[in-house]
Design a protein around this motif. Structure first.
Motif, PDB file in Angstrom:
ATOM      1  N   GLU A 155      42.476  44.911  40.010  1.00 60.83           N
ATOM      2  CA  GLU A 155      41.663  44.334  41.077  1.00 60.83           C
ATOM      3  C   GLU A 155      40.582  45.339  41.472  1.00 60.83           C
ATOM      4  OE1 GLU A 155      44.440  43.644  44.154  1.00 60.83           O
ATOM      5  OE2 GLU A 155      45.478  41.998  43.125  1.00 60.83           O
ATOM      6  N   ALA A 156      39.418  44.829  41.857  1.00 62.24           N
ATOM      7  CA  ALA A 156      38.303  45.706  42.240  1.00 62.24           C
ATOM      8  C   ALA A 156      37.797  45.340  43.623  1.00 62.24           C
ATOM      9  CB  ALA A 156      37.180  45.608  41.218  1.00 62.24           C
ATOM     10  N   VAL A 157      37.481  46.364  44.407  1.00 63.59           N
ATOM     11  CA  VAL A 157      36.850  46.192  45.724  1.00 63.59           C
ATOM     12  C   VAL A 157      35.587  47.036  45.734  1.00 63.59           C
ATOM     13  CG1 VAL A 157      37.065  46.535  48.204  1.00 63.59           C
ATOM     14  CG2 VAL A 157      39.045  45.777  46.870  1.00 63.59           C
ATOM     15  N   VAL A 158      34.465  46.400  46.099  1.00 61.54           N
ATOM     16  CA  VAL A 158      33.177  47.087  46.134  1.00 61.54           C
ATOM     17  C   VAL A 158      32.742  47.268  47.577  1.00 61.54           C
ATOM     18  CG1 VAL A 158      30.766  47.009  45.401  1.00 61.54           C
ATOM     19  CG2 VAL A 158      32.545  46.065  43.926  1.00 61.54           C
ATOM     20  N   ASP A 159      32.245  48.450  47.910  1.00 62.85           N
ATOM     21  CA  ASP A 159      31.761  48.743  49.257  1.00 62.85           C
ATOM     22  C   ASP A 159      30.341  49.311  49.162  1.00 62.85           C
ATOM     23  OD1 ASP A 159      31.615  49.179  51.986  1.00 62.85           O
ATOM     24  OD2 ASP A 159      32.612  51.138  51.852  1.00 62.85           O
ATOM     25  N   PRO A 160      29.318  48.612  49.712  1.00 64.43           N
ATOM     26  CA  PRO A 160      29.409  47.366  50.479  1.00 64.43           C
ATOM     27  C   PRO A 160      29.613  46.160  49.579  1.00 64.43           C
ATOM     28  CG  PRO A 160      27.118  47.995  50.229  1.00 64.43           C
ATOM     29  CD  PRO A 160      27.913  49.113  49.644  1.00 64.43           C
ATOM     30  N   ALA A 161      30.266  45.147  50.111  1.00 66.82           N
ATOM     31  CA  ALA A 161      30.533  43.940  49.338  1.00 66.82           C
ATOM     32  C   ALA A 161      29.366  42.980  49.369  1.00 66.82           C
ATOM     33  CB  ALA A 161      31.792  43.251  49.869  1.00 66.82           C
ATOM     34  N   THR A 162      28.561  43.044  50.442  1.00 70.70           N
ATOM     35  CA  THR A 162      27.412  42.149  50.563  1.00 70.70           C
ATOM     36  C   THR A 162      26.153  42.937  50.894  1.00 70.70           C
ATOM     37  OG1 THR A 162      28.364  41.613  52.700  1.00 70.70           O
ATOM     38  CG2 THR A 162      28.143  39.847  51.154  1.00 70.70           C
ATOM     39  N   ILE A 163      25.022  42.425  50.432  1.00 73.63           N
ATOM     40  CA  ILE A 163      23.733  43.048  50.726  1.00 73.63           C
ATOM     41  C   ILE A 163      22.709  41.958  51.003  1.00 73.63           C
ATOM     42  CG2 ILE A 163      24.088  45.163  49.377  1.00 73.63           C
ATOM     43  CD1 ILE A 163      22.571  43.858  47.082  1.00 73.63           C
ATOM     44  N   ASP A 164      21.716  42.272  51.808  1.00 73.59           N
ATOM     45  CA  ASP A 164      20.598  41.363  52.047  1.00 73.59           C
ATOM     46  C   ASP A 164      19.419  41.837  51.210  1.00 73.59           C
ATOM     47  OD1 ASP A 164      21.865  39.691  53.873  1.00 73.59           O
ATOM     48  OD2 ASP A 164      21.446  41.052  55.534  1.00 73.59           O
ATOM     49  N   VAL A 165      18.989  41.001  50.288  1.00 70.55           N
ATOM     50  CA  VAL A 165      17.930  41.359  49.355  1.00 70.55           C
ATOM     51  C   VAL A 165      16.693  40.529  49.640  1.00 70.55           C
ATOM     52  CG1 VAL A 165      17.249  41.450  46.932  1.00 70.55           C
ATOM     53  CG2 VAL A 165      19.603  41.953  47.582  1.00 70.55           C
ATOM     54  N   THR A 166      15.544  41.184  49.674  1.00 74.36           N
ATOM     55  CA  THR A 166      14.284  40.482  49.827  1.00 74.36           C
ATOM     56  C   THR A 166      13.536  40.497  48.500  1.00 74.36           C
ATOM     57  OG1 THR A 166      14.102  41.153  52.138  1.00 74.36           O
ATOM     58  CG2 THR A 166      12.098  40.359  51.086  1.00 74.36           C
ATOM     59  N   LEU A 167      13.251  39.322  47.972  1.00 77.71           N
ATOM     60  CA  LEU A 167      12.437  39.186  46.770  1.00 77.71           C
ATOM     61  C   LEU A 167      11.075  38.652  47.190  1.00 77.71           C
ATOM     62  CD1 LEU A 167      14.984  37.586  44.270  1.00 77.71           C
ATOM     63  CD2 LEU A 167      14.369  39.981  44.522  1.00 77.71           C
ATOM     64  N   SER A 168      10.048  39.449  46.992  1.00 78.52           N
ATOM     65  CA  SER A 168       8.693  39.066  47.390  1.00 78.52           C
ATOM     66  C   SER A 168       7.821  38.930  46.158  1.00 78.52           C
ATOM     67  CB  SER A 168       8.090  40.118  48.330  1.00 78.52           C
ATOM     68  OG  SER A 168       8.900  40.303  49.461  1.00 78.52           O
ATOM     69  N   LYS A 169       7.153  37.805  46.053  1.00 78.67           N
ATOM     70  CA  LYS A 169       6.288  37.587  44.896  1.00 78.67           C
ATOM     71  C   LYS A 169       5.111  38.546  44.935  1.00 78.67           C
ATOM     72  CE  LYS A 169       4.164  33.896  42.187  1.00 78.67           C
ATOM     73  NZ  LYS A 169       3.901  32.441  42.089  1.00 78.67           N
ATOM     74  N   LYS A 170       4.833  39.168  43.806  1.00 80.76           N
ATOM     75  CA  LYS A 170       3.748  40.126  43.729  1.00 80.76           C
ATOM     76  C   LYS A 170       2.401  39.436  43.532  1.00 80.76           C
ATOM     77  CE  LYS A 170       6.290  44.136  41.937  1.00 80.76           C
ATOM     78  NZ  LYS A 170       6.392  45.115  40.836  1.00 80.76           N
ATOM     79  N   VAL A 171       1.385  40.001  44.164  1.00 80.20           N
ATOM     80  CA  VAL A 171       0.008  39.534  43.995  1.00 80.20           C
ATOM     81  C   VAL A 171      -0.868  40.745  43.713  1.00 80.20           C
ATOM     82  CG1 VAL A 171       0.248  37.475  45.419  1.00 80.20           C
ATOM     83  CG2 VAL A 171      -0.333  39.638  46.491  1.00 80.20           C
ATOM     84  N   THR A 172      -2.097  40.488  43.243  1.00 81.55           N
ATOM     85  CA  THR A 172      -3.010  41.575  42.876  1.00 81.55           C
ATOM     86  C   THR A 172      -4.272  41.508  43.718  1.00 81.55           C
ATOM     87  OG1 THR A 172      -2.182  41.615  40.602  1.00 81.55           O
ATOM     88  CG2 THR A 172      -4.329  42.626  40.996  1.00 81.55           C
TER      89      THR A 172
END
Length: 206
Positions: free
Chosen positions: A104-121
């Motif tokens: 069994e595996a436990v990961v710390d942190p188990a959750t993350i808040d990720v922001t994906l922002s579309k790139k522009v030029t």
């Protein structure tokens, strides 16, 4: 940008660095392996999206019967992968792959808040800046001429909005007469902090 609440999509491969392991024997059959500061690999279309919020490392605890842990240890290392290539809005469930059934595996942190922002030029004007050494003054030199006066920057819209100036950094250390040099470009915000973006070109000739 798309803000998504993700848990790490984790792939555990079979290699362990013995220097990073502490073992706790609860009894004759159960063993826990604690792995600290396991690097997180991000899988994402970084040409299209800017990714923010993924930690550089996580801690992983593996628990199982002593035999399974010993077999696992003999084969090698743990890899944690945040797979964002097929991202979706909302909650995503952790997937632990390639682990023996009895571990069994436990990961710390188990959750993350990720922001994906579309790139522009966007194009920016380049301002030359002279970097002088001791016993030198900027006024010792004439205003330099650059072979290129604009740069294209690719980043998220928020990053582009934060940029206040793009500088061509010209090293004048030790120079006592006219000279030519390749100058690295760098983008800065209003507080003088460097903004991590993609510049094209990355250098200009002065």
């Amino acid at each position: 940008s798309v803000i998504i609440s993700l848990v790490l999509s984790i792939m555990i491969c079979v290699v362990i660095n013995y220097e990073d392991i502490s073992l706790k024997l609860f009894n004759d059959t159960r063993t826990t392996v604690d792995l600290r500061n396991v690097a997180v690999e991000v899988l994402a279309d970084t040409d299209k999206y800017d990714v923010a919020g993924v930690p550089s490392t996580v801690d992983v605890s593996l628990t199982g019967d002593a035999t399974s842990i010993q077999v696992f240890r003999s084969k090698g290392s743990v890899q944690v992968v945040a797979d964002l290539k097929k991202y979706s809005e909302g909650e995503n469930i952790i997937n632990l792959k390639n682990l023996p059934e009895k571990i069994e595996a436990v990961v710390d942190p188990a959750t993350i808040d990720v922001t994906l922002s579309k790139k522009v030029t966007k194009s920016f004007t380049i301002q030359p800046e002279l970097l002088v050494g001791s016993n030198q003054k900027v006024t010792d030199f004439e205003t330099p001429t650059l072979d290129v006066m604009t740069v294209k920057i690719t980043a998220s819209q928020n990053q582009l909005n934060s940029i206040r100036i793009v500088k061509a950094l010209i090293d004048c250390t030790g120079q006592i007469q006219d000279f030519e040099a390749n100058a690295a470009l760098a983008a800065y915000d209003a507080k003088g902090n460097r903004v991590n973006v993609t510049l094209s070109p990355e250098t200009v000739h002065a």
